[in-house]
Design a protein around this motif. Structure first.
Motif, PDB file in Angstrom:
ATOM      1  N   GLY A  71       0.791  -1.227   0.000  1.00  0.00           N
ATOM      2  CA  GLY A  71       0.000   0.000   0.000  1.00  0.00           C
ATOM      3  C   GLY A  71       0.819   1.272   0.000  1.00  0.00           C
ATOM      4  N   LYS A  72       2.133   1.168   0.147  1.00  0.00           N
ATOM      5  CA  LYS A  72       2.988   2.358   0.161  1.00  0.00           C
ATOM      6  C   LYS A  72       3.595   2.583  -1.217  1.00  0.00           C
ATOM      7  N   GLU A  73       3.558   3.822  -1.668  1.00  0.00           N
ATOM      8  CA  GLU A  73       4.043   4.153  -3.004  1.00  0.00           C
ATOM      9  C   GLU A  73       5.433   4.778  -2.934  1.00  0.00           C
ATOM     10  N   THR A  74       6.327   4.282  -3.803  1.00  0.00           N
ATOM     11  CA  THR A  74       7.681   4.814  -3.898  1.00  0.00           C
ATOM     12  C   THR A  74       7.987   5.111  -5.353  1.00  0.00           C
ATOM     13  N   THR A  75       8.433   6.316  -5.640  1.00  0.00           N
ATOM     14  CA  THR A  75       8.707   6.718  -7.015  1.00  0.00           C
ATOM     15  C   THR A  75       9.865   5.925  -7.602  1.00  0.00           C
ATOM     16  N   LEU A  76       9.672   5.406  -8.804  1.00  0.00           N
ATOM     17  CA  LEU A  76      10.745   4.731  -9.525  1.00  0.00           C
ATOM     18  C   LEU A  76      11.536   5.776 -10.307  1.00  0.00           C
ATOM     19  N   PRO A  77      12.835   5.898 -10.064  1.00  0.00           N
ATOM     20  CA  PRO A  77      13.632   6.919 -10.757  1.00  0.00           C
ATOM     21  C   PRO A  77      13.841   6.589 -12.221  1.00  0.00           C
ATOM     22  N   VAL A  78      14.137   7.599 -13.017  1.00  0.00           N
ATOM     23  CA  VAL A  78      14.392   7.408 -14.442  1.00  0.00           C
ATOM     24  C   VAL A  78      15.508   6.395 -14.658  1.00  0.00           C
ATOM     25  N   GLU A  79      16.525   6.408 -13.782  1.00  0.00           N
ATOM     26  CA  GLU A  79      17.672   5.520 -13.933  1.00  0.00           C
ATOM     27  C   GLU A  79      17.279   4.042 -13.898  1.00  0.00           C
ATOM     28  N   PHE A  80      16.208   3.721 -13.184  1.00  0.00           N
ATOM     29  CA  PHE A  80      15.761   2.327 -13.092  1.00  0.00           C
ATOM     30  C   PHE A  80      15.426   1.759 -14.467  1.00  0.00           C
ATOM     31  N   PHE A  81      14.954   2.616 -15.379  1.00  0.00           N
ATOM     32  CA  PHE A  81      14.488   2.148 -16.684  1.00  0.00           C
ATOM     33  C   PHE A  81      15.604   2.052 -17.718  1.00  0.00           C
ATOM     34  N   PHE A  82      16.823   2.428 -17.328  1.00  0.00           N
ATOM     35  CA  PHE A  82      17.963   2.347 -18.242  1.00  0.00           C
ATOM     36  C   PHE A  82      19.124   1.645 -17.542  1.00  0.00           C
ATOM     37  N   PRO A  83      18.971   0.347 -17.236  1.00  0.00           N
ATOM     38  CA  PRO A  83      19.988  -0.377 -16.462  1.00  0.00           C
ATOM     39  C   PRO A  83      21.307  -0.560 -17.203  1.00  0.00           C
ATOM     40  N   ASP A  84      21.284  -0.451 -18.531  1.00  0.00           N
ATOM     41  CA  ASP A  84      22.516  -0.643 -19.298  1.00  0.00           C
ATOM     42  C   ASP A  84      23.302   0.643 -19.480  1.00  0.00           C
ATOM     43  N   ASP A  85      22.773   1.739 -18.972  1.00  0.00           N
ATOM     44  CA  ASP A  85      23.464   3.019 -19.051  1.00  0.00           C
ATOM     45  C   ASP A  85      24.552   3.041 -17.983  1.00  0.00           C
ATOM     46  N   ALA A  86      25.803   2.980 -18.394  1.00  0.00           N
ATOM     47  CA  ALA A  86      26.909   2.876 -17.438  1.00  0.00           C
ATOM     48  C   ALA A  86      26.943   4.044 -16.470  1.00  0.00           C
ATOM     49  N   GLN A  87      26.515   5.235 -16.922  1.00  0.00           N
ATOM     50  CA  GLN A  87      26.569   6.411 -16.065  1.00  0.00           C
ATOM     51  C   GLN A  87      25.427   6.448 -15.067  1.00  0.00           C
ATOM     52  N   ASN A  88      24.377   5.704 -15.362  1.00  0.00           N
ATOM     53  CA  ASN A  88      23.197   5.747 -14.497  1.00  0.00           C
ATOM     54  C   ASN A  88      22.824   4.383 -13.966  1.00  0.00           C
ATOM     55  N   ARG A  89      23.785   3.464 -13.893  1.00  0.00           N
ATOM     56  CA  ARG A  89      23.489   2.113 -13.437  1.00  0.00           C
ATOM     57  C   ARG A  89      23.059   2.133 -11.978  1.00  0.00           C
ATOM     58  N   PRO A  90      21.899   1.555 -11.635  1.00  0.00           N
ATOM     59  CA  PRO A  90      21.441   1.542 -10.244  1.00  0.00           C
ATOM     60  C   PRO A  90      22.399   0.759  -9.350  1.00  0.00           C
ATOM     61  N   THR A  91      22.446   1.124  -8.107  1.00  0.00           N
ATOM     62  CA  THR A  91      23.250   0.385  -7.140  1.00  0.00           C
ATOM     63  C   THR A  91      22.669  -1.020  -6.977  1.00  0.00           C
ATOM     64  N   GLU A  92      23.566  -2.010  -6.899  1.00  0.00           N
ATOM     65  CA  GLU A  92      23.096  -3.391  -6.709  1.00  0.00           C
ATOM     66  C   GLU A  92      22.412  -3.528  -5.353  1.00  0.00           C
ATOM     67  N   VAL A  93      21.286  -4.207  -5.336  1.00  0.00           N
ATOM     68  CA  VAL A  93      20.545  -4.383  -4.091  1.00  0.00           C
ATOM     69  C   VAL A  93      21.058  -5.604  -3.356  1.00  0.00           C
ATOM     70  N   ALA A  94      20.871  -5.609  -2.057  1.00  0.00           N
ATOM     71  CA  ALA A  94      21.288  -6.746  -1.249  1.00  0.00           C
ATOM     72  C   ALA A  94      20.381  -7.929  -1.546  1.00  0.00           C
ATOM     73  N   LYS A  95      20.953  -9.120  -1.607  1.00  0.00           N
ATOM     74  CA  LYS A  95      20.143 -10.317  -1.851  1.00  0.00           C
ATOM     75  C   LYS A  95      19.387 -10.696  -0.579  1.00  0.00           C
ATOM     76  N   PRO A  96      18.249 -11.369  -0.736  1.00  0.00           N
ATOM     77  CA  PRO A  96      17.472 -11.764   0.428  1.00  0.00           C
ATOM     78  C   PRO A  96      18.299 -12.647   1.365  1.00  0.00           C
ATOM     79  N   LYS A  97      18.096 -12.457   2.655  1.00  0.00           N
ATOM     80  CA  LYS A  97      18.804 -13.273   3.646  1.00  0.00           C
ATOM     81  C   LYS A  97      17.979 -14.493   4.018  1.00  0.00           C
TER      82      LYS A  97
END
Length: 377
Positions: A351-377
């Protein structure tokens, strides 16, 4: 289309929604119709995104159900599922957002992007016929309204993307040549052989009873056919069309084809027995008779081709299309970036909304590559 709809509704899936682009631990979603994304005022369900994952989600959900049925669904298998599920889900989400924004733009200028109704009716009829044949229309599968909507939307998307394809973007011959020369290492191929085959089965099926019986003269027939070609001057391709039991190749005069664009094969990859039979043969020579499965066979080496770069003229059209698609895709990406900057695209987690940044939609852009997320524990 496939039976993905019924399969997804039956199995459900665990989705690590917070791993799309955030750093929080995973949260599981089980309801296929739960809203997981909003694009301006339009809501998108998990099922809509999963449908764009196509065969991937079907295989993953089948594996998940097998684990559940065998009592092996636990933290370890859930983690394995999530690690396989999340990347293609992200990619499907990116496609869905891009397409929904396109369709939202279409609504602003309907006259500009009208579709040909005759073409629509034709495509609709073909799709409905295919779905009915596969048992995928009605019930828990696709409804007529959904099929109509999907086809109309796909045609509108084609028309919308057409604005990015301009006459001035058509590649020139020098551009194609330069692309080939700069990437010639991409256009290499293995040595190949053009092979024709005649196969005589050692067992035949009675057309009346459907029973198999041994063909006691199979080797004798193969020997006689080979002799007719070697000594009698018969044409290999003609005899293959008339007498070969290899239904897949006989219409081509016995020519073995794996890739429709290339009539040369790597015999070792195709069949070890065939490879051994033709290994030492020169162009124009015919092999001895050899066993091939439950058949006797012999082969003609028609031509041999050395390894090396594919000649430009053989792949000119492919490189041309590749260049043209690249140019139009660059324009589409420019439109997408601009539209995203003026739009509200959010993920919905519990139910909580979080804005998806423009960078999320261009993962192959080396200058805007999103930070790697932690894997589930």
């Amino acid at each position: 289309m496939s039976n993905m709809r019924a399969f997804i509704l039956f199995c459900g899936a665990a989705l690590v929604a917070s791993a799309w682009c955030g750093d929080e631990p995973p949260k599981a979603f089980d309801l296929s119709d739960e809203v997981v994304c909003k694009i301006n005022t339009e809501s998108v369900s998990k099922r809509q995104i999963e449908e764009r994952m196509e065969e991937i989600v079907m295989r993953l959900l089948a594996w998940k159900k097998a684990q559940e049925d065998s009592g092996q669904w636990n933290d370890a298998t859930r983690k394995q599922f999530d690690e396989l599920y999340i990347p293609p889900f992200r990619d499907a989400l990116r496609r869905v957002v891009r397409e929904r924004l396109m369709l939202q733009d279409v609504k602003k200028d309907k006259a500009k992007f009208q579709i040909d109704e005759r073409a629509y009716e034709k495509r609709l009829g073909e799709t409905v016929e295919r779905l009915r044949k596969d048992g995928l229309l009605g019930g828990k599968n696709f409804t007529m309204a959904e099929v109509q909507k999907r086809i109309r939307e796909n045609m509108l998307l084609d028309n919308f993307r057409g604005q990015f394809a301009m006459f001035l973007d058509f590649p020139t011959r020098p551009e194609v040549t330069r692309r080939y020369e700069q990437n010639v290492e991409r256009y290499q191929r293995k040595a190949g052989v053009k092979v024709r085959l005649i196969r005589i089965d050692r067992f035949v099926t009675d057309p009346l009873t459907g029973r198999q019986k041994a063909n006691q003269k199979a080797f004798e027939d193969a020997t006689r056919l080979r002799e007719d070609i070697v000594s009698g001057g018969g044409r290999f391709d003609e005899i293959a069309r008339q007498r070969s039991n290899d239904e897949e190749s006989k219409s081509r005069g016995g020519l073995i084809v794996i890739n429709g664009k290339d009539t040369y094969i790597d015999p070792d990859s195709y069949n070890p027995k065939l490879a051994d039979a033709v290994r030492e043969l020169k162009a124009g020579e015919i092999s001895k008779i050899f066993p091939l499965g439950e058949s006797w066979a012999f082969a003609l080496v028609e031509e041999r081709r050395p390894a090396g770069a594919i000649p430009l003229m053989e792949i000119y059209d492919d490189i041309y299309r590749e260049l043209f698609q690249h140019k139009t895709h660059v324009k589409e990406d420019e439109w997408f970036r601009k539209t995203l900057s003026k739009s509200l695209v959010v993920q919905v987690v519990e139910g909580k909304e979080t804005t998806l940044p423009v960078e999320f939609f261009f993962p192959d852009d080396a200058q805007n590559r999103p930070t790697e997320v932690a894997k589930p524990k």
